[in-house]
Design a protein around this motif. Structure first.
Motif, short mmCIF file in Angstrom:
data_model
loop_
_atom_site.label_atom_id
_atom_site.label_comp_id
_atom_site.label_asym_id
_atom_site.label_seq_id
_atom_site.Cartn_x
_atom_site.Cartn_y
_atom_site.Cartn_z
N VAL A 30 0.94 -1.34 0.09
CA VAL A 30 -0.07 0.07 -0.07
C VAL A 30 0.87 1.31 -0.03
N GLU A 31 0.27 2.43 -0.10
CA GLU A 31 0.78 3.64 -0.09
C GLU A 31 0.35 4.65 0.34
N ALA A 32 0.70 5.58 1.16
CA ALA A 32 -0.14 6.57 1.91
C ALA A 32 0.16 7.78 1.36
N TYR A 33 -0.91 8.93 1.33
CA TYR A 33 -0.86 10.11 0.59
C TYR A 33 -1.62 10.95 1.62
N ALA A 34 -1.10 12.14 2.11
CA ALA A 34 -1.29 12.51 3.45
C ALA A 34 -2.36 13.75 3.22
N GLY A 35 -2.81 14.24 2.22
CA GLY A 35 -3.73 15.25 1.82
C GLY A 35 -3.32 16.54 1.33
N ALA A 167 13.17 9.94 -1.09
CA ALA A 167 13.15 9.46 0.26
C ALA A 167 12.49 10.55 1.16
N ALA A 168 12.06 11.72 0.90
CA ALA A 168 11.28 12.58 1.63
C ALA A 168 9.91 12.15 2.07
N TYR A 169 9.33 11.23 1.44
CA TYR A 169 8.27 10.65 1.68
C TYR A 169 8.19 9.10 1.57
N PRO A 170 9.03 8.40 2.39
CA PRO A 170 9.06 6.85 2.52
C PRO A 170 7.76 6.09 2.85
N TRP A 171 6.58 6.43 2.13
CA TRP A 171 5.33 5.96 2.74
C TRP A 171 4.60 4.70 1.73
#
Length: 192
Positions: A30-35, A167-171
């Motif tokens: 899965v992959e997260a997206y914060a808004g 690397a800024a968003y290792p989500w």
DNA sequence: AGCCGGATCCGCT
DNA sequence: GCGGATCCGGCTT
């Protein structure tokens, strides 16, 4: 359940089951997206007609159309008014595999039936019309794992270019060693 | 009113 | 490992 931020929720979805249209999937990536604070998210520039589902109730399915030919599915996580979501990137077909094979006519192996966000949607029969449906009571249902998975791996998000990538968003979260996890690919550098 | 580029997949090398 | 396919949303003029 799903009332938290996408980054918190995402790893807890791994190992969970997605039921729908005769196929059951065990989520492996899965992959997260914060808004609105996340430059990689569709919600980054605030609500638009396309992203209104993301700003709505948690537990809804957000489906979008991409690259002129694919659809991808997300789980809305945040409370109404916010917009974090988790992209469902890959899973293992654990039920209804014959049906999944019929839908995924181009797949050469069972491992690839739902290995990739657009493939996952085809295997499950998810279309744009499913956008906004409730994952607790709608045609596509999500069952969280009884126990949070251990040994979850994480790294850069696939296909996100610009500030939101790298690397800024290792989500991106996945179950290490699972063969259905899609092969990592950095954001494509566009022609010319 | 028009253009740009993308949370991808597949086939060929 | 790479590039083409294919079309819509969102931003610019």
């Amino acid at each position: 359940m799903l009332g938290g931020s996408a980054v918190d929720v995402a790893p807890r979805l791994l190992g969970g089951l997605l039921h729908g249209r005769g196929v059951t999937l065990r989520l492996t990536e899965v992959e997260a997206y914060a808004g609105e604070s996340d430059p990689g998210s569709h919600a980054f520039r605030g609500p638009t007609p396309r992203t209104r589902i993301m700003f709505g109730r948690p537990g809804a399915l957000y489906v979008y159309f991409s690259y002129g030919m694919h659809v991808c599915a997300n789980v809305v996580c945040s409370p109404e008014g916010e917009a974090s979501a988790v992209l469902l990137r890959a899973g293992e077909v654990v039920g209804g595999i014959e049906l999944a094979r019929q839908r995924r006519t181009t797949s050469s192996s069972d491992r690839d039936l739902a290995s990739g966000p657009a493939r996952l949607c085809v295997a499950m029969g998810i279309t744009l019309a499913d956008g906004g449906t409730d994952l607790a009571s709608g045609p596509i249902r999500l069952e969280l794992p009884a126990h949070p998975p251990s040994g979850v791996a994480n790294g850069p998000r696939t296909g996100v270019s610009g500030v939101g990538g790298g690397a800024a968003y290792p989500w991106r979260f996945w179950i290490p060693g699972d063969p259905t996890v899609s092969t990592y690919r950095a954001a494509a550098t566009r022609r010319r």
